[in-house]
Design a protein around this motif. Structure first.
Motif, short mmCIF file in Angstrom:
data_model
loop_
_atom_site.label_atom_id
_atom_site.label_comp_id
_atom_site.label_asym_id
_atom_site.label_seq_id
_atom_site.Cartn_x
_atom_site.Cartn_y
_atom_site.Cartn_z
N UNK A 31 37.76 35.39 34.12
CA UNK A 31 37.24 36.75 34.22
C UNK A 31 36.92 37.07 35.67
N UNK A 32 37.78 37.87 36.31
CA UNK A 32 37.61 38.20 37.73
C UNK A 32 36.42 39.12 37.97
N UNK A 33 35.78 39.59 36.88
CA UNK A 33 34.62 40.45 37.03
C UNK A 33 33.34 39.64 37.23
N UNK A 34 33.45 38.34 37.13
CA UNK A 34 32.30 37.47 37.32
C UNK A 34 32.09 37.17 38.80
N UNK A 35 30.85 36.95 39.17
CA UNK A 35 30.52 36.60 40.55
C UNK A 35 30.98 35.18 40.87
N UNK A 36 31.53 35.01 42.06
CA UNK A 36 31.97 33.70 42.54
C UNK A 36 31.03 33.28 43.66
N UNK A 80 27.67 49.29 35.28
CA UNK A 80 26.44 49.02 36.03
C UNK A 80 26.23 47.57 36.40
N UNK A 81 27.12 46.68 35.93
CA UNK A 81 26.95 45.25 36.20
C UNK A 81 27.05 44.92 37.68
N UNK A 82 27.92 45.63 38.39
CA UNK A 82 28.11 45.33 39.80
C UNK A 82 26.81 45.55 40.58
N UNK A 83 26.01 46.54 40.19
CA UNK A 83 24.76 46.82 40.89
C UNK A 83 23.73 45.73 40.61
#
Length: 303
Positions: A31-36, A80-83
């Motif tokens: 899942x590329x939407x997860x923080x690395x 809103x997850x990115x914020x």
């Protein structure tokens, strides 16, 4: 202490993160939407001078923690997850595309660094504004139920922050008392954080700093730091096997040192930190301490 790397799609932030962490990063999940997350060594010329002076048996550079955050795009903004992810870091590194390449699409259809900076800044300010408004609504309801001095203090502070955001200005420009900082310490304000903008330029433009200087002048009132990096060139430099090859490559381009080395130092400055060195024949070690620390405080940090 952690720096979060953000940006619109196709800006080069993934490549930048990969070079900076140089193997000191977790593998990306499906899942590329997860923080690395990863870490980058702080490259400080003074460290190299000390190593030459003492020829120690051991060399230890310090590192800064990095987080590659989900791409800022319509879906992540709506969710809103990115914020939430940005709120969890201590400083923000915004990668902005400044290179032209017809083979790489731009989400807005054209390359315009000013537009992209304004767009992202506006989203961050709006996010803080929404939080302030919701929190004030909650406080108003709570005040009707209970009389608590702390609620009135918090309300007064939020009413101080709101006009700043309404003027589309970041909260980091406000001078806050220590007591005020404590009140909002746990709140997810993004624009309170220091920001570095990385202009990802082409190899042809790496020595042309006109755009860099123009943006520095424009955004100086917003307390935004800028650095110009040709990420593609930096990736090529990082891929060379020996220091001699890297030095030759840099000289050919007329570059004194890799821009990413300068970026790591900018990151610790944005975090309110500075380097501190312990030296000897057995070891030369770099430490991170709070900027402005006294010698006794620095000594206390390593014991």
């Amino acid at each position: 202490m952690k720096v979060g790397i953000i940006g619109l799609p196709q800006t080069g932030k993934n490549t930048l993160f990969k070079i900076l962490t140089a193997g000191h990063a977790m593998e990306r999940t499906a899942d590329a939407r997860k923080t690395l997350v990863g870490s980058a060594e702080i490259k400080d010329p003074r460290f190299e001078v000390l190593v030459k002076m003492y020829a120690p048996r051991k060399q230890v550079r310090t590192k800064v923690d990095l987080s590659l955050l989900p791409t800022i795009e319509k879906e992540s903004i709506v969710e809103g997850n990115v914020f939430k992810d940005i709120a969890d870091v201590d400083a923000v590194c915004h990668v902005v595309r400044a290179f032209q390449d017809d083979s790489i699409y731009h989400v807005s259809g054209s390359v315009d660094p000013r537009r992209d900076i304004e767009s992202v800044n506006a989203e961050l300010i709006l996010n803080d504004m929404i939080f302030v408004e919701k929190r004030l609504e909650r406080i108003e309801k709570d005040i009707k139920k209970i009389q608590d001095k702390r609620l009135h203090q918090e309300k007064a502070l939020l009413e101080k922050l709101k006009p700043q955001l309404e003027q589309e200005l970041p909260l980091r420009l406000l001078e806050l008392a220590e007591e005020e900082k404590k009140i909002i310490a746990s709140y997810p304000f993004i624009t309170l954080k220091e920001m570095i903008v990385v202009l990802n330029s082409s190899e042809a433009d790496v020595q042309n700093e006109q755009l860099l200087h123009e943006l520095q002048e424009t955004y100086a009132p917003l307390n935004i730091d800028f650095i110009q990096v040709a990420v593609k060139v930096e990736a090529e430099i990082a891929g060379l096997e020996t220091e001699a090859e890297k030095s030759e490559f840099l000289q050919a381009l007329g570059i004194k040192e890799p821009a990413l080395d300068m970026l790591t130092r900018r990151c610790i400055t944005a975090l309110g930190l500075m380097s501190f060195f312990t030296v000897g024949e057995d070891e030369v070690r770099q430490w991170l301490i709070r900027a402005g620390s006294s010698a006794p405080e620095a000594a206390g940090a390593i014991h």
